[in-house]
Design a protein around this motif. Structure first.
Motif: not given
Length: 112
Positions: A18, A61, A23, A25-28, A46-48
Motif C-alpha cells: 500500500l 486495516l 495508498i 486509505d486503510t479501508t480495503v 480501496v472502498d467504503e
C-alpha cells in the motif's frame, strides 16, 4: 471466528505494498473478481463499507467484504510471498467448493 486470517508477515508485506503505491486509505475491500479454471478469483480495492458488508479491523486495516461472500466462503486468508512459497502474496477463501474448480468449468481447455 475471524473473517480475515493474516499473519504478521503478510500484514507487513501488504502495508508495504500500500505504501509503495501511495495508498493511504486503510479501508480495503475484498471482492469477487470472476472465475477461472481454479475456481473463484478475488481482488482487493480501496472502498467504503455499505450496509451489505461485513467489516473486520486487523491492526490498522479495515477489511470490507460483502456478507454473501463471507457466508459462501467463510472468510479469507492472506498469505505473504514466503508463506505462498515465493509465488507472491495470495488471497484465498477459507472454504472452497471443489466442484466449482477444475478444467471442466471453462470451455477454453487446460494444459497440464
Amino acid at each position: 471466528m475471524a473473517m480475515i486470517n493474516i499473519s504478521d508477515a503478510a500484514y507487513n508485506e501488504f502495508r508495504e505494498l500500500l505504501t509503495a503505491n501511495d495508498i493511504t486509505d486503510t479501508t480495503v475491500r475484498i471482492a469477487l473478481a470472476g472465475f477461472g479454471c481454479s475456481g473463484p478469483r478475488f481482488g482487493l480495492m480501496v472502498d467504503e463499507p455499505t450496509e451489505n458488508d461485513a467489516t473486520e479491523l486487523v491492526k490498522e486495516l479495515n477489511f470490507v467484504v460483502e456478507k454473501e461472500l463471507v457466508e459462501e466462503y467463510e472468510g479469507f486468508t492472506i498469505l505473504s510471498d514466503e508463506e505462498n512459497g515465493g509465488g507472491g502474496m495470495s488471497l484465498r477463501p477459507l472454504r472452497l467448493d471443489e466442484s466449482a474448480s477444475g478444467c471442466s468449468s471453462c470451455a477454453s481447455g487446460c494444459s497440464v
